[in-house]
Scaffold this active site. Structure first.
Site, mmCIF file in Angstrom:
data_model
loop_
_atom_site.group_PDB
_atom_site.id
_atom_site.type_symbol
_atom_site.label_atom_id
_atom_site.label_comp_id
_atom_site.label_asym_id
_atom_site.label_seq_id
_atom_site.Cartn_x
_atom_site.Cartn_y
_atom_site.Cartn_z
ATOM 1 N N GLU A 147 -5.383 9.576 8.795
ATOM 2 C CA GLU A 147 -3.953 9.517 9.115
ATOM 3 C C GLU A 147 -3.556 10.460 10.236
ATOM 4 O O GLU A 147 -2.554 10.240 10.905
ATOM 5 C CB GLU A 147 -3.125 9.795 7.858
ATOM 6 C CG GLU A 147 -3.342 8.703 6.838
ATOM 7 C CD GLU A 147 -2.097 8.286 6.099
ATOM 8 O OE1 GLU A 147 -1.120 9.046 6.117
ATOM 9 O OE2 GLU A 147 -2.116 7.190 5.522
ATOM 10 N N THR A 198 -5.626 3.298 -5.541
ATOM 11 C CA THR A 198 -5.076 4.214 -6.542
ATOM 12 C C THR A 198 -4.049 3.469 -7.398
ATOM 13 O O THR A 198 -4.056 3.567 -8.627
ATOM 14 C CB THR A 198 -4.433 5.436 -5.848
ATOM 15 O OG1 THR A 198 -5.336 5.936 -4.859
ATOM 16 C CG2 THR A 198 -4.122 6.535 -6.835
ATOM 17 N N ASP A 225 0.855 -1.193 0.000
ATOM 18 C CA ASP A 225 0.000 0.000 0.000
ATOM 19 C C ASP A 225 0.886 1.237 0.000
ATOM 20 O O ASP A 225 2.070 1.175 0.349
ATOM 21 C CB ASP A 225 -0.928 0.019 1.230
ATOM 22 C CG ASP A 225 -1.855 1.228 1.205
ATOM 23 O OD1 ASP A 225 -2.322 1.594 0.105
ATOM 24 O OD2 ASP A 225 -2.098 1.841 2.265
ATOM 25 N N SER A 226 0.277 2.359 -0.352
ATOM 26 C CA SER A 226 1.009 3.618 -0.334
ATOM 27 C C SER A 226 1.415 4.005 1.092
ATOM 28 O O SER A 226 2.313 4.822 1.274
ATOM 29 C CB SER A 226 0.127 4.711 -0.934
ATOM 30 O OG SER A 226 -1.112 4.744 -0.247
ATOM 31 N N CYS A 275 -11.181 2.812 -1.075
ATOM 32 C CA CYS A 275 -9.888 3.329 -0.613
ATOM 33 C C CYS A 275 -9.526 2.572 0.657
ATOM 34 O O CYS A 275 -10.401 2.299 1.489
ATOM 35 C CB CYS A 275 -10.001 4.827 -0.330
ATOM 36 S SG CYS A 275 -8.546 5.517 0.463
ATOM 37 N N THR A 276 -8.251 2.241 0.772
ATOM 38 C CA THR A 276 -7.780 1.483 1.938
ATOM 39 C C THR A 276 -8.262 2.060 3.270
ATOM 40 O O THR A 276 -8.606 1.329 4.176
ATOM 41 C CB THR A 276 -6.240 1.514 1.966
ATOM 42 O OG1 THR A 276 -5.806 2.837 1.654
ATOM 43 C CG2 THR A 276 -5.654 0.526 0.992
ATOM 44 N N HIS A 277 -8.267 3.381 3.351
ATOM 45 C CA HIS A 277 -8.534 4.028 4.635
ATOM 46 C C HIS A 277 -10.001 4.073 5.027
ATOM 47 O O HIS A 277 -10.334 4.460 6.140
ATOM 48 C CB HIS A 277 -8.013 5.464 4.613
ATOM 49 C CG HIS A 277 -6.523 5.568 4.579
ATOM 50 N ND1 HIS A 277 -5.777 4.967 3.603
ATOM 51 C CD2 HIS A 277 -5.659 6.197 5.403
ATOM 52 C CE1 HIS A 277 -4.500 5.232 3.815
ATOM 53 N NE2 HIS A 277 -4.399 5.977 4.899
HETATM 54 N N1 DGL Z 1 -3.986 3.747 -0.402
HETATM 55 C C1 DGL Z 1 -4.701 4.777 -1.122
HETATM 56 C C2 DGL Z 1 -5.892 4.164 -1.843
HETATM 57 O O1 DGL Z 1 -6.422 3.127 -1.461
HETATM 58 C C3 DGL Z 1 -5.149 5.891 -0.198
HETATM 59 C C4 DGL Z 1 -4.010 6.683 0.390
HETATM 60 C C5 DGL Z 1 -3.232 7.463 -0.637
HETATM 61 O O2 DGL Z 1 -3.775 8.367 -1.295
HETATM 62 O O3 DGL Z 1 -2.048 7.149 -0.786
HETATM 63 O O4 DGL Z 1 -6.339 4.719 -2.816
#
Ligand code: DGL
Length: 273
Positions: A155, A72, A7-8, A187-189
């Site tokens: 976050e 993303t 993940d990012s 989105c992960t979050h």
């Molecule tokens: N992990 C990103 C997603 O699921 C969200 C966080 C980011 O923008 O890096 O799209």
């Protein structure tokens, strides 16, 4: 051999938590690119570069199977990685994303063929969710809403529910007005915000809307995938090890990562290039 999860940043740790709950026996390596997060507003070229570096790292760390938990990166980089990077550099490597499983699940649930997607700006702009729905059922109408405030709110560890509800109502109102019956948390979050999202939907009189939470879905899809691919399953180690890498080791990663995972984690430094 391990299963890699990328993940990012922190968000994918929540997806990993769901996966570990379902399939605890395997060894997992998590990689968060916290030094370069957020990915949500990056260009396609940058996302491709960062994501290929991440998958190279995980393949080099004995992960024959990688899950890209970042929507993303799944939306903007994964199709080209599958087409170009894998055949050239990792012909036996396997990568699963999160967009396709979420779309397949929502398409099976929606009774009125009206689905909402909340995601980052990057995922919405990529059109990946809309494209995947078209492949499955072109009659499904997809309404997307980019929610740039949600990742920073999660976050920051901000616990002021008033601020969160205000943002959520704002983002969800147009989707409820479009009479969606299913909502993808793209989105992960957002998985961690599921209860808050339900509260906002209730306020907007959208309480009948089905929520598609990627954590559960990805875990289910991985289980199915492993059943279908014994050649991968048989090379995976089953020692229940979990290793966490991040491109930026900080106290914050330890603290938030432990909250997302539900257990204390000890991050190691990853160097990507
Ligand atoms: N992990 C990103 C997603 O699921 C969200 C966080 C980011 O923008 O890096 O799209």
């Amino acid at each position: 051999m391990n299963i890699g999860v990328f993940d990012s940043g922190f968000g994918g740790i929540d997806i990993l938590r769901h996966i570990v709950k379902k399939l605890p026996q395997y060894n997992y390596i998590y990689l968060g690119d916290n030094a370069r997060t957020p990915y949500g507003s990056r260009s396609k070229a940058t996302l491709y570069k960062y994501t290929t570096e991440a998958v190279d790292f995980l393949f080099a760390h004995n992960c024959p199977l990688i899950i890209i938990a970042c929507n993303t990166a799944s939306a903007e980089a994964l199709p080209k990685i599958q087409r170009v990077h894998l055949p050239k550099y990792h012909p036996h490597g396997k990568i699963l994303g999160v967009v396709v499983p979420a779309v397949e699940t929502a398409a099976a649930i929606t009774a009125h063929k009206r689905v909402g997607v909340i995601a980052t700006e990057g995922s919405v702009a990529s059109g990946a969710f809309v494209r995947e729905f078209r492949k499955i059922n072109s009659e499904i109408k997809v309404f997307q809403e980019a929610c740039p405030l949600l990742v920073p709110i999660v976050e920051s560890g901000e616990n002021d529910k008033k601020i969160l509800q205000r943002a959520l109502r704002n983002y969800l109102k147009p989707l409820v007005e479009e009479k969606i019956d299913t909502l993808i948390l793209g989105c992960t979050h957002y998985s961690i915000l599921e209860e808050d999202i339900r509260t906002a939907l209730k306020y907007l009189r959208g309480n009948g809307i089905h929520i598609v939470n990627e954590g559960d879905i990805v875990a289910d899809k991985l289980e199915t995938y492993l059943k279908k691919h014994p050649e991968i399953t048989k090379i995976l180690k089953t020692q229940s090890k979990r290793v966490f890498y991040t491109t930026d080791v900080t106290d914050r990663f330890r603290r938030l990562g432990s909250i997302f995972f539900g257990n204390a984690i000890k991050p190691r430094k990853a160097h990507l290039s």
